[in-house]
Design a protein around this motif. Sequence first.
Motif, PDB file in Angstrom:
ATOM      1  N   GLU A   1      12.170 -17.032  44.712  1.00  0.00           N
ATOM      2  CA  GLU A   1      11.244 -16.418  44.059  1.00  0.00           C
ATOM      3  C   GLU A   1      10.602 -15.308  45.140  1.00  0.00           C
ATOM      4  O   GLU A   1      10.162 -15.418  46.190  1.00  0.00           O
ATOM      5  N   LEU A   2      10.303 -14.275  44.221  1.00  0.00           N
ATOM      6  CA  LEU A   2       9.324 -13.074  44.735  1.00  0.00           C
ATOM      7  C   LEU A   2       8.048 -13.215  44.442  1.00  0.00           C
ATOM      8  O   LEU A   2       7.714 -13.453  43.280  1.00  0.00           O
ATOM      9  N   ARG A   3       7.039 -13.010  45.474  1.00  0.00           N
ATOM     10  CA  ARG A   3       5.569 -12.770  45.307  1.00  0.00           C
ATOM     11  C   ARG A   3       5.307 -11.454  45.428  1.00  0.00           C
ATOM     12  O   ARG A   3       5.322 -10.919  46.448  1.00  0.00           O
ATOM     13  N   VAL A   4       4.571 -11.066  44.253  1.00  0.00           N
ATOM     14  CA  VAL A   4       3.845  -9.435  44.240  1.00  0.00           C
ATOM     15  C   VAL A   4       2.385  -9.631  44.289  1.00  0.00           C
ATOM     16  O   VAL A   4       1.941 -10.302  43.459  1.00  0.00           O
ATOM     17  N   LEU A   5       1.857  -9.159  45.113  1.00  0.00           N
ATOM     18  CA  LEU A   5       0.368  -9.146  45.373  1.00  0.00           C
ATOM     19  C   LEU A   5      -0.070  -7.925  44.416  1.00  0.00           C
ATOM     20  O   LEU A   5       0.219  -6.744  44.454  1.00  0.00           O
ATOM     21  N   TYR A   6      -1.300  -8.665  43.615  1.00  0.00           N
ATOM     22  CA  TYR A   6      -1.948  -7.527  42.761  1.00  0.00           C
ATOM     23  C   TYR A   6      -3.389  -7.795  42.403  1.00  0.00           C
ATOM     24  O   TYR A   6      -3.878  -9.032  42.581  1.00  0.00           O
ATOM     25  N   ALA A   7      -4.273  -7.033  42.026  1.00  0.00           N
ATOM     26  CA  ALA A   7      -5.815  -7.282  41.727  1.00  0.00           C
ATOM     27  C   ALA A   7      -5.841  -8.356  40.732  1.00  0.00           C
ATOM     28  O   ALA A   7      -5.109  -8.277  39.704  1.00  0.00           O
ATOM     29  N   PRO A   8      -7.101  -8.713  40.425  1.00  0.00           N
ATOM     30  CA  PRO A   8      -7.413  -9.922  39.594  1.00  0.00           C
ATOM     31  C   PRO A   8      -7.459  -9.323  37.976  1.00  0.00           C
ATOM     32  O   PRO A   8      -7.837  -8.103  37.820  1.00  0.00           O
ATOM     33  N   ARG A   9      -6.970 -10.034  37.105  1.00  0.00           N
ATOM     34  CA  ARG A   9      -7.113  -9.530  35.584  1.00  0.00           C
ATOM     35  C   ARG A   9      -7.753 -10.907  34.778  1.00  0.00           C
ATOM     36  O   ARG A   9      -7.334 -11.953  34.983  1.00  0.00           O
ATOM     37  N   LEU A  10      -8.760 -10.391  34.031  1.00  0.00           N
ATOM     38  CA  LEU A  10      -9.663 -11.371  33.166  1.00  0.00           C
ATOM     39  C   LEU A  10      -9.233 -11.087  31.825  1.00  0.00           C
ATOM     40  O   LEU A  10      -9.471 -10.332  30.959  1.00  0.00           O
ATOM     41  N   ASP A  11      -8.024 -11.965  31.172  1.00  0.00           N
ATOM     42  CA  ASP A  11      -7.620 -11.540  29.890  1.00  0.00           C
ATOM     43  C   ASP A  11      -8.312 -12.507  28.775  1.00  0.00           C
ATOM     44  O   ASP A  11      -8.989 -13.741  29.202  1.00  0.00           O
ATOM     45  N   ASP A  12      -8.540 -12.104  27.592  1.00  0.00           N
ATOM     46  CA  ASP A  12      -9.286 -13.059  26.549  1.00  0.00           C
ATOM     47  C   ASP A  12      -8.287 -14.468  26.301  1.00  0.00           C
ATOM     48  O   ASP A  12      -9.079 -15.373  26.025  1.00  0.00           O
ATOM     49  N   SER A  13      -7.268 -14.398  26.706  1.00  0.00           N
ATOM     50  CA  SER A  13      -6.579 -15.836  26.497  1.00  0.00           C
ATOM     51  C   SER A  13      -6.808 -16.650  27.481  1.00  0.00           C
ATOM     52  O   SER A  13      -6.889 -18.008  27.343  1.00  0.00           O
TER      53      SER A  13
END
Length: 924
Positions: free
Chosen positions: A401-413
Amino acid sequence: MPGPSPGLRRALLGLWAALGLGLFGLSAVSQEPFWADLQPRVAFVERGGSLWLNCSTNCPRPERGGLETSLRRNGTQRGLRWLARQLVDIREPETQPVCFFRCARRTLQARGLIRTFQRPDRVELMQLPPWQPVGENFTLSCRVPGAGPRASLTLTLLRGAQELIRRSFAGEPPRARGAVLTATVLARREDHGANFSCRAELDLRPHGLGLFENSSAPRELRTFSLSPDSPRLTTPRFLEVGSERPVSCTLDRLFPATEARVYLALGDQNLSPDVTLDGDALVATATATASAEQEGARQLVCNVTLGGENRETRENVTIYSFPAPLLTLSEPSISEGHMVTVTCAAGAQALVTLEGVAAAAPGQPVQLQLNATENDDRRSFFCNATLDVDGETLIKNRSAELRVLYAPRLDDSDCPRSWTWPEGPEQTLRCEARGNPEPSVHCARSDGGAVLALGLLGPVTRALSGTYRCKAANDQGEVVKDVTLTVEYAPALDSVGCPERITWVEGTEASLVCVAHGVPPPDVSCERSGELGVFLEGLLLVAPEHAGTYRCEATNARGSAAKNVIITVEYGPRFEEPNCPSNWTWVEGSGRLFSCEVDGKPQPSVECVGSGGATEGVLLPLAPPGPSPRVPSIPSDLAPGTYICNATNRHGSAAKTVIVSAESPPEMDESTCPSHQTWLEGAEAAALACAARGRPSPGVHCSREGTPWPEQQRVSREDAGTYHCVATNAHGTDSRTVTVGVEYRPVVAELAASPPGGVRPGGNFTLTCRAEAWPPAQISWRAPPGALNIGLSSNNSTLSVAGAMGSHGGEYECAATNAHGRHARRITVRVAGPWLWVAVGGAAGGAALLAAGAGLAFYVQSTACKKGEYNVQEAESSGEAVCLNGAGGGAGGAAGAEGGPEAAGGAAESPTEGEVFAIQLTSA
């Protein structure tokens, strides 16, 4: 020197007997022929035993004699005409000894028979096979050497205690010895473990000896059954080096399964199986472990052995080596936008594939390069390796498994902008943000108030409603979002918005208002209890029919709430005829009061006051409205008349005129209906004197208890008895029990003399008088003049005389008297003797006594009888007492003339007219 043996003594005894008989014969008949005798003629001797034989003759002077036999001799005793010899170690089956004597140039002979027997000391059952197949025959052979004679021998073959075959050798030659019995037996399953034996019986009881028995040692038979089929092997075709796999071997239809032996091996490796039995089936299981030294084709062998036979099965197993492929990532964790290299490699014989792309040749690796994005986070890469083994393709794979680091996202779902939750149940409040590393999320009110506990299970309350700012952050950045929380809850009806009780006044305007709390806002409706579809809505002109219980129900999406509201309508007093009648009758003693219930709210107070006449100003007692714990006082008397009833409450008053009348139930007592009444027999029949008080006037009816009361014109004594009188009117009944007695004048029912027909002088007699009267009559007697020594019973019913004299003869009168009259009867008593001088003397004496009696009677009549007084004790034994019981000579003469004299023992009634004086005499 030891004495002769028992056998010798018997032989000598026989010899002497024979000699005696011979001498007797010679003396009696000199011409009788001579003979030789051998005792015993026939003998059975156990083989190796001994026997005494006695040889004798009746020849007076035998020239010579002897005993011929081939048997060994131990001793001989002899006399002039006898010979006794002991034979020892007798072994021949049968011999015939000969006894002989030479007498008068003739040879006398006697032959005997000696047979030997041998006990069945050796009984031998031949060896059985170690294993005998079920369904096949085997031979049982029994041998009894030397026992005999054979004709007396019986052999039996046994299975346990069961006889299989029994044979007797009757009819065999006497010299035959020993026997053999052979039988063919079919082996069965149930014969497994059974013991077989042979029994020998030598029956010499017909020869005066016993029954000799013996049995062989038992021999155990073991039977078996083995299926012709080969065992079934369950095993994998391929076995990887270092792995373990279960194998099993199964064989059915074998017996006994417990005796079977199983050998299970992989190549030269013994697997030491665990054997499980199920009836006649056998299952052997083991674990096969493959090693590198065994790589290649190997055989799995299963061998089952039972009863010296075996069944075997072989299966091929291929042992191989196949290591898993190797999958590597150049950077397992990388920031978004950077390059990543993925490599897949395997062993020399394996062909690898990475993400669907195969290597050029077996043993070569495959590589993949990509630019990491948010969508590649947690992406799995699969490396597959295949290997051909004995025509089969084996597959192994590995993933990474590959782990990609990225900034937070707040989705409506994952974190909606608007939340709606029900109040009450515990909820897990979630506002989730995507990001790597996983962001932390924090939600708080914009005004710095409440904080939401995200991700925790907790109760939802309406206090949580409002707008929150949610912030998600990690080491790659942060993001902010506003959310609104709405908490919905079911309606509630409280006493402020919807009171439990409401009071209206008749004639005013009002409306039923019921306010409920809830989210979303609830709808409220009020329906009359028990009347479906009757709702109270809008402004109403209040009337009494609006009073009642209403069920108000508030409803929204989260539920409903209901509440009962009681509406009371108040109004002024109102009289209604059924509840307060205009005419009322009071019944004395009933305990009832006048009930005047007035309709009105609140309940009016009522008072009834007399108006005019005797009731002016008098309060009429009223029954309390409804059940009351207090018991009102009940008047013993109440004045009838006109009363005015007034009802009052805070909304007004009302009045009504009531006319009261008084009545009473029947009442009887001793004054109106005496409990004891007396009638006179013969009087005119009349009703019982029984009356009753009461309003309206009661009717009285009397009936006799027990028997009917017939209607008749005159009173009879049968009318006496108990009567039940009942008085009745509209308000009840009263009753009394009356006892009626019937009185009647006296009657002398019986006047009798004992003994009847007269009495001799000096004898005793008794007069008995029985009277019927009510009240009871007084009994009085009148005796002949001059009768002395008269005795009376306590109640005067019996007159007795002891030692009767002539003066006691004459007429006696019994009179019964009570308040209603008098009745008398007479009887004549004769006293007679056998001698004339007695009669003469009696006549002279009678004349003198008559003169004295006349004077005495006159005196008594003129004194005591007129006065009604007399000294009873002085007169009881005197002639005066008897005279005074009559009414004087004139009265007695009149009665006698009127009634006429009676025979002895007879009686005549006396008229009641005229003056009669009597006294009652009692004994001192």
